[in-house]
Structure formats: C-alpha cells, structure tokens
Design a protein around this motif. Structure first.
Motif, PDB file in Angstrom:
ATOM      1  N   MET A   1       0.839  -1.188   0.000  1.00 28.25           N
ATOM      2  CA  MET A   1       0.000   0.000   0.000  1.00 28.25           C
ATOM      3  C   MET A   1       0.881   1.248   0.000  1.00 28.25           C
ATOM      4  N   SER A   2       0.372   2.297  -0.586  1.00 31.03           N
ATOM      5  CA  SER A   2       1.098   3.565  -0.587  1.00 31.03           C
ATOM      6  C   SER A   2       1.022   4.207   0.796  1.00 31.03           C
ATOM      7  N   LEU A   3       1.871   5.192   1.011  1.00 30.94           N
ATOM      8  CA  LEU A   3       1.852   5.916   2.277  1.00 30.94           C
ATOM      9  C   LEU A   3       0.482   6.550   2.494  1.00 30.94           C
ATOM     10  N   GLN A   4      -0.099   7.136   1.467  1.00 29.40           N
ATOM     11  CA  GLN A   4      -1.410   7.779   1.619  1.00 29.40           C
ATOM     12  C   GLN A   4      -2.483   6.773   2.022  1.00 29.40           C
ATOM     13  N   GLU A   5      -2.439   5.580   1.450  1.00 28.51           N
ATOM     14  CA  GLU A   5      -3.402   4.534   1.817  1.00 28.51           C
ATOM     15  C   GLU A   5      -3.173   4.084   3.261  1.00 28.51           C
ATOM     16  N   GLU A   6      -1.917   3.954   3.664  1.00 25.50           N
ATOM     17  CA  GLU A   6      -1.600   3.562   5.047  1.00 25.50           C
ATOM     18  C   GLU A   6      -2.038   4.638   6.028  1.00 25.50           C
ATOM     19  N   LEU A   7      -1.857   5.920   5.667  1.00 24.70           N
ATOM     20  CA  LEU A   7      -2.297   7.013   6.541  1.00 24.70           C
ATOM     21  C   LEU A   7      -3.820   6.999   6.695  1.00 24.70           C
ATOM     22  N   ALA A   8      -4.538   6.750   5.615  1.00 22.25           N
ATOM     23  CA  ALA A   8      -6.000   6.683   5.685  1.00 22.25           C
ATOM     24  C   ALA A   8      -6.434   5.518   6.575  1.00 22.25           C
ATOM     25  N   LYS A   9      -5.782   4.392   6.414  1.00 17.48           N
ATOM     26  CA  LYS A   9      -6.078   3.212   7.242  1.00 17.48           C
ATOM     27  C   LYS A   9      -5.793   3.508   8.719  1.00 17.48           C
ATOM     28  N   LEU A  10      -4.691   4.195   8.989  1.00 20.70           N
ATOM     29  CA  LEU A  10      -4.333   4.577  10.355  1.00 20.70           C
ATOM     30  C   LEU A  10      -5.389   5.497  10.946  1.00 20.70           C
ATOM     31  N   ARG A  11      -5.797   6.509  10.191  1.00 20.91           N
ATOM     32  CA  ARG A  11      -6.810   7.449  10.690  1.00 20.91           C
ATOM     33  C   ARG A  11      -8.117   6.725  11.032  1.00 20.91           C
ATOM     34  N   ARG A  12      -8.530   5.782  10.176  1.00 24.53           N
ATOM     35  CA  ARG A  12      -9.757   5.009  10.457  1.00 24.53           C
ATOM     36  C   ARG A  12      -9.588   4.205  11.751  1.00 24.53           C
ATOM     37  N   ALA A  13      -8.435   3.556  11.900  1.00 18.59           N
ATOM     38  CA  ALA A  13      -8.194   2.744  13.097  1.00 18.59           C
ATOM     39  C   ALA A  13      -8.190   3.614  14.356  1.00 18.59           C
ATOM     40  N   LEU A  14      -7.583   4.787  14.283  1.00 17.38           N
ATOM     41  CA  LEU A  14      -7.552   5.679  15.445  1.00 17.38           C
ATOM     42  C   LEU A  14      -8.940   6.206  15.775  1.00 17.38           C
ATOM     43  N   ALA A  15      -9.741   6.511  14.767  1.00 10.43           N
ATOM     44  CA  ALA A  15     -11.116   6.963  15.005  1.00 10.43           C
ATOM     45  C   ALA A  15     -11.935   5.860  15.669  1.00 10.43           C
ATOM     46  N   GLU A  16     -11.766   4.630  15.216  1.00 10.40           N
ATOM     47  CA  GLU A  16     -12.468   3.495  15.831  1.00 10.40           C
ATOM     48  C   GLU A  16     -12.037   3.318  17.279  1.00 10.40           C
ATOM     49  N   ARG A  17     -10.724   3.410  17.518  1.00  8.03           N
ATOM     50  CA  ARG A  17     -10.221   3.280  18.891  1.00  8.03           C
ATOM     51  C   ARG A  17     -10.786   4.376  19.784  1.00  8.03           C
ATOM     52  N   ALA A  18     -10.784   5.608  19.294  1.00  8.66           N
ATOM     53  CA  ALA A  18     -11.306   6.728  20.088  1.00  8.66           C
ATOM     54  C   ALA A  18     -12.785   6.506  20.402  1.00  8.66           C
ATOM     55  N   ALA A  19     -13.568   6.040  19.431  1.00 14.56           N
ATOM     56  CA  ALA A  19     -14.993   5.784  19.643  1.00 14.56           C
ATOM     57  C   ALA A  19     -15.224   4.693  20.688  1.00 14.56           C
ATOM     58  N   LEU A  20     -14.268   3.752  20.787  1.00 18.50           N
ATOM     59  CA  LEU A  20     -14.373   2.682  21.778  1.00 18.50           C
ATOM     60  C   LEU A  20     -13.817   3.079  23.139  1.00 18.50           C
ATOM     61  N   GLY A  21     -13.254   4.292  23.231  1.00 21.19           N
ATOM     62  CA  GLY A  21     -12.769   4.782  24.511  1.00 21.19           C
ATOM     63  C   GLY A  21     -11.271   4.688  24.727  1.00 21.19           C
TER      64      GLY A  21
ATOM     65  N   GLY B   1      12.288  -1.973   1.442  1.00 25.29           N
ATOM     66  CA  GLY B   1      11.366  -2.850   2.150  1.00 25.29           C
ATOM     67  C   GLY B   1       9.912  -2.577   1.861  1.00 25.29           C
ATOM     68  N   THR B   2       9.074  -3.351   2.521  1.00 26.42           N
ATOM     69  CA  THR B   2       7.628  -3.252   2.397  1.00 26.42           C
ATOM     70  C   THR B   2       7.034  -3.044   3.782  1.00 26.42           C
ATOM     71  N   TYR B   3       6.137  -2.080   3.886  1.00 31.23           N
ATOM     72  CA  TYR B   3       5.435  -1.828   5.142  1.00 31.23           C
ATOM     73  C   TYR B   3       4.289  -2.814   5.266  1.00 31.23           C
ATOM     74  N   ASP B   4       4.167  -3.466   6.443  1.00 31.97           N
ATOM     75  CA  ASP B   4       3.170  -4.518   6.612  1.00 31.97           C
ATOM     76  C   ASP B   4       2.087  -4.218   7.643  1.00 31.97           C
ATOM     77  N   GLY B   5       2.190  -3.114   8.407  1.00 32.76           N
ATOM     78  CA  GLY B   5       1.129  -2.798   9.349  1.00 32.76           C
ATOM     79  C   GLY B   5       1.637  -2.342  10.703  1.00 32.76           C
ATOM     80  N   PHE B   6       0.691  -2.034  11.587  1.00 36.97           N
ATOM     81  CA  PHE B   6       1.024  -1.522  12.909  1.00 36.97           C
ATOM     82  C   PHE B   6       0.102  -2.127  13.956  1.00 36.97           C
ATOM     83  N   GLY B   7       0.470  -1.927  15.205  1.00 33.91           N
ATOM     84  CA  GLY B   7      -0.362  -2.369  16.315  1.00 33.91           C
ATOM     85  C   GLY B   7      -0.016  -1.602  17.575  1.00 33.91           C
ATOM     86  N   ALA B   8      -0.961  -1.548  18.508  1.00 33.03           N
ATOM     87  CA  ALA B   8      -0.742  -0.883  19.791  1.00 33.03           C
ATOM     88  C   ALA B   8      -1.787  -1.376  20.783  1.00 33.03           C
TER      89      ALA B   8
END
Length: 127
Positions: A1-21, A99-106
């Motif tokens: 995925m491109s950096l822009q696609e990864e940033l969009a995916k990150l923003r969605r994940a952070l919004a979901e996390r924030a909504a869950l508290g 290299g290839t970026y494969d994802g994140f976690g926290a």
C-alpha cells in the motif's frame, strides 16, 4: 500500500479506537511491521531504525514468502499527529532500504473509570 493509503487506514483505526474509549494521548508501545527481500537490506534498515530512536526485533531466517521481517517499536502516544509522524518515519526508512510496510499495532488503553471490556476487549488489546 502507498503511504497515503496507510495514513488513511491509520486514521480510520484511530477513530475506531477513540470511539471505543481508547485514551490515544496515553503512551504505550506502538509497533510497526516491515519486511525485506534481502538480509543486507534488513540489517541496514534495522541500524537506521535504531539511529532514529526505534527498538528493533529481527526474525531469524526468512518467512514463507522469502522475506526477512522486522518489528520496530517504541513507547509513544497514538494521537493522530504522533501516530502519523511515526508512520511517515517508518515508511520512509523502510522505503529507503527497499522494504515493504506490513502494518502496525498498539495496546488499547481504557479511561481510568471505564468498565472492563470483556473477552473481545482482551482479544483486541486489553490486559
């Protein structure tokens, strides 16, 4: 995925996390996963990540796709600005070394007065 696609995916994940508290401004281990075709590339990238303030776990040997895997991580908040800055940094270093970026976690961090989230909460990051 491109950096822009990864940033969009990150923003969605952070919004979901924030909504869950999730308390996004609380520090926790943020990890990113990257992979490389050659051992030399992986070792050069690992040294670059360490110089940039990341800790690195290297896998021994190649995975089933003939890739060398790295987990890069550090303690930090995952508010949007901090998380995006980290992703941009990891993506840049990974790309510089082929290299290839494969994802994140926290880990998920609940508000101090919140109720425990049960089995699925533990499955997705609560201790």
């Amino acid at each position: 995925m491109s950096l822009q696609e990864e940033l969009a995916k990150l923003r969605r994940a952070l919004a979901e996390r924030a909504a869950l508290g999730d308390q996004l401004d609380a520090k926790r281990e943020l990890e990113h996963f990257v992979s490389f075709r050659a051992l030399r590339e992986m070792n050069e990238a690992a040294a670059h990540f360490e110089r940039a303030g990341w800790q690195v776990d290297r896998t021994e040997g190649q995975d089933a796709n003939s890739r060398y895997l790295l987990r890069v991580y550090r303690d930090q908040a995952i508010d949007v600005e901090s998380a995006e800055h980290a992703l941009r940094n990891v993506h840049a270093i990974t790309g510089k070394h082929g290299g290839t970026y494969d994802g994140f976690g926290a880990m998920f961090i609940d508000a101090p007065d919140s109720e425990p989230r049960g089995f699925f909460g533990r499955l997705f990051g609560n201790q």
